[in-house]
Design an enzyme around this catalytic site. Structure first.
Site, short mmCIF file in Angstrom:
data_model
loop_
_atom_site.label_atom_id
_atom_site.label_comp_id
_atom_site.label_asym_id
_atom_site.label_seq_id
_atom_site.Cartn_x
_atom_site.Cartn_y
_atom_site.Cartn_z
N HIS A 260 0.83 -1.20 0.00
CA HIS A 260 0.00 0.00 0.00
C HIS A 260 0.87 1.24 0.00
O HIS A 260 2.03 1.20 0.40
CB HIS A 260 -0.94 0.02 1.21
N CYS B 173 1.62 3.68 11.55
CA CYS B 173 2.58 3.21 10.56
C CYS B 173 2.84 4.35 9.58
O CYS B 173 2.14 5.36 9.60
CB CYS B 173 2.07 1.96 9.84
#
Length: 673
Positions: A65, A196
């Site tokens: 991603h 993250c």
């Protein structure tokens, strides 16, 4: 806005053998639907994110991603592999691959849907259903969370409610999610923060894993997810009632001071996903021992437990340098402009507070010089203060700034600032480990820590390390002043290699900080070093711009567009302008950039070019000693780097016909391998 995932974005027979091929196959579906505008540019962003940390998860899941300017709307593509694809997961290849594409300014609504998907991936029933799906539409509906269409069942009489319901209230919960009031020991409470780099997937998967593990262990776990959609702070009452805190993160935890004084477990976000039960057990054990870990500094956020001292030291030093650079740019350019307007004697002008003539250019030049001098005077204190901040968070600022100012007082200069920052951070970290009564914790950051640490750092800098470091600083200054011949050329080569090695990263900043430190007490040698460093830092983006102009067919459409901007970035001494090229093809771009940087650094030193401005690129050429030779050195390095990257790209294997894309002039564009 379109649906996040449709049947056209699902491939139940993904035939790719590598993670790069899998990402390309799924991204091609996004491009066909107009959700990705530049396939190669998007894949470069995916690869850059993958380089930060593998995206494979336990349980056969791969979840590449990224956020990208080449994405028009948040999109999810799903592929199912029969043979499995290695995404770096500890338990082996992944058969369920989710490619998440978020635009650079992704909206909160779709990102919340992505966070829901991340939580679903922790549910074995959800992943089992995906493995059993027989049609793309069914898989897409399952991922979207659509309710399945059920056939109407025949009418039947409602079943009577059980009469024994009141008796069941006293029975204990089977799964341990709840306990009868007053039963057992006091509930252990944990607060957690997950985050993250992109804030899309791992953030929410770690949150779900910790909450599930908490329920299984009979522990209350409340998680704050600091994701791309923003975050909502935990209720202060919840934090105050907590018995411990878990940080599962790969970026800095925002407003971390809220959790001071709690037993702490600090790990990367993948640890929160893969071993949440162990983290809960660890924080409970720390609480039982009365252990309170020293707060983790911002630049240690997400550091692996295996990171050595050298890795952490580099991060701490980079913190100080990164905060110092704006002072360098502002102060240095003001001083450079002052010399340009008023000549090199402007440093002898009287204070503008005592004498200022509105119509005289000399007075305005003196104003610029004296303002720049004030800004430049902050370099060493800011460097020291933010090195300490990188080590010990905000409590390190006061002793760090104090130590940096003392370094200036005792003439320890740039080296003294480095040592003062490290000493301040170490002292604060030691004080933070003291086990103090709860009643004193509130005043520790604002009274006790600044008082004790500043006193200790002052003692060390004035009476122990200050004078030896000052002597070393003077020796270094004298050495730079006496550089000539072969020694100067070798130093210029080394500085050029460092400036181009990581394109604005730690090595680049080390070389730049070394040069700027010499400007605090300039001599002929330090001015040559500054010139060589800036010249070499201009080469990588200029070389990529030249290469895309000479043989554009070797580059993607996105790289050719980046090449146009790289002319300006390189001319402005912004080495980071070459990063898009290095991210897409590091093995060819970085060695080429280093070769050109080394040539330029060596030539600049050999020509004896000097520079008083710490920034500005070609815009401060009038302030450069031997400006024509200086520009010749830059041009030579640019030509070497451009020729090298074109040679290396020309030697690679031709791309398959189906992978080629038409260039603007009708020629095929080679795809990076």
């Amino acid at each position: 806005m379109s649906e996040l995932i449709t049947a056209d974005l699902v491939d139940l027979d993904l035939s790719a053998e590598t993670k790069e091929a899998a990402a390309r196959s799924l991204a091609a579906r996004m491009r066909e639907l107009g959700r990705v505008t530049d396939l190669d540019g998007f894949l470069a962003d995916v690869a850059a994110r993958e380089a930060q940390m593998p995206t494979g998860l336990d349980g056969g899941i791969g979840i590449p991603h990224c956020r990208s300017a080449h994405v028009t709307e948040p999109t999810l593509a799903f592929g199912r592999s029969a043979t499995g694809i290695d995404f770096g997961a500890p338990d082996g290849p992944a058969d369920l691959i989710f490619l998440i594409a978020a635009p650079a300014g992704g909206d909160a609504d779709h990102l919340s849907i992505l966070s829901a998907l991340a939580r679903h991936l922790m549910d074995p029933e959800f992943t089992s259903a995906l493995r059993a799906a027989e049609a793309p539409g069914a898989a897409a509906a399952l991922i979207r969370g659509d309710e399945p269409e059920l056939e109407p069942e025949p009418e039947s009489e409602p079943e009577p409610e059980p009469e024994s319901e009141p008796e069941s209230e006293s029975e204990p919960s089977v799964d341990g999610e709840a306990e009868a009031p007053g039963a057992g020991a006091q509930l252990f409470r944990i607060v957690a923060v997950t985050s993250c780099p992109t804030g899309i997937a791992h953030t929410y998967m770690a949150a779900e894993a910790l909450e599930s593990a908490g329920r299984a262990a009979g522990v209350e776990v409340v998680v704050e997810t600091q994701g791309s959609a923003g975050f909502v702070k935990l209720d202060p009452a919840v934090v105050a009632a907590a018995d411990g805190v878990i940080f599962a993160h790969d970026v800095e935890v925002r407003d971390k001071g809220r959790f001071a004084g709690l037993p702490t477990v600090d790990v990367g976000v993948k640890a929160g996903i893969n071993r949440p039960g162990e983290l809960i057990a660890e924080v409970r054990a720390k609480a039982a021992r009365g252990e309170r870990a020293a707060p983790t500094a911002p630049m240690d956020a997400g550091a692996d437990a295996g990171d050595g001292f050298a890795t952490r030291l580099r991060a701490w030093l980079m913190t100080g340098v990164s905060y110092m650079v704006p002072f360098v740019a502002a102060g240095g350019l003001l001083i450079a402009l002052a010399f340009a307007i008023g000549g090199y004697g402007i440093d002898k002008a009287p204070s503008v507070a005592d004498h200022f003539a509105w119509g005289e250019s000399a007075s305005w030049a003196a104003l610029l010089f004296q303002t720049g001098g004030v800004a430049f005077a902050f370099l060493v204190p800011v460097l020291a203060g933010f090195i300490a901040y990188g080590m010990a968070d905000r409590p390190g600022l006061v002793p760090g700034f104090v130590g940096g100012s003392i370094a200036l007082t005792v003439d320890a200069g740039f080296l003294g600032g480095l040592i003062a920052g490290l000493l301040a951070g170490a002292v604060v970290m030691a004080v933070q480990r003291l086990n103090v009564p709860a009643v004193l914790r509130g005043i520790m950051p604002v009274v006790v820590i600044p008082l004790l640490s500043s006193a200790v750092v002052g003692f060390l800098m004035f009476l122990v390390v200050g004078k030896p470091v000052a002597a070393l600083q003077k020796a270094l200054t004298d050495w730079l002043g006496g550089l000539s011949g072969t020694n100067a050329v070798l130093l210029g080569t080394l500085l050029g290699l460092l400036m181009a090695a990581d394109l604005g990263g730690p090595l680049n900043k080390v070389a730049y900080a070394f040069a700027v430190g010499g400007l605090a007490d300039p001599n002929e040698g330090s001015l040559k070093v500054m010139a060589a460093v800036m010249a070499a830092g201009m080469v990588p983006p200029l070389a990529m711009a030249l290469a895309t102009t000479v043989r554009g067919r070797l580059f993607t459409a996105s790289e050719r567009e980046n090449g146009k901007a790289a002319w300006v970035l390189g001319a402005s001494f912004i080495t980071e302008g070459a990063i898009p090229f290095a991210a897409a093809d590091p093995l060819r771009v970085i060695p080429s950039a280093m070769a050109g940087g080394a040539v330029t650094g060596a030539l600049s030193m050999a020509f004896g070019c000097t520079l008083r401005a710490p920034h500005g690129g070609v815009f401060v050429v009038p302030l450069i000693g031997s400006p024509f030779l200086y520009l010749l050195a830059v041009a030579a390095g640019t030509a070497v780097s451009a020729a090298a990257v074109l040679l290396l790209k020309g030697l690679r294997r031709p791309a398959p016909p189906q992978a080629a894309a038409p260039a603007e002039d009708g020629e095929p564009v080679a795809v990076a391998v």
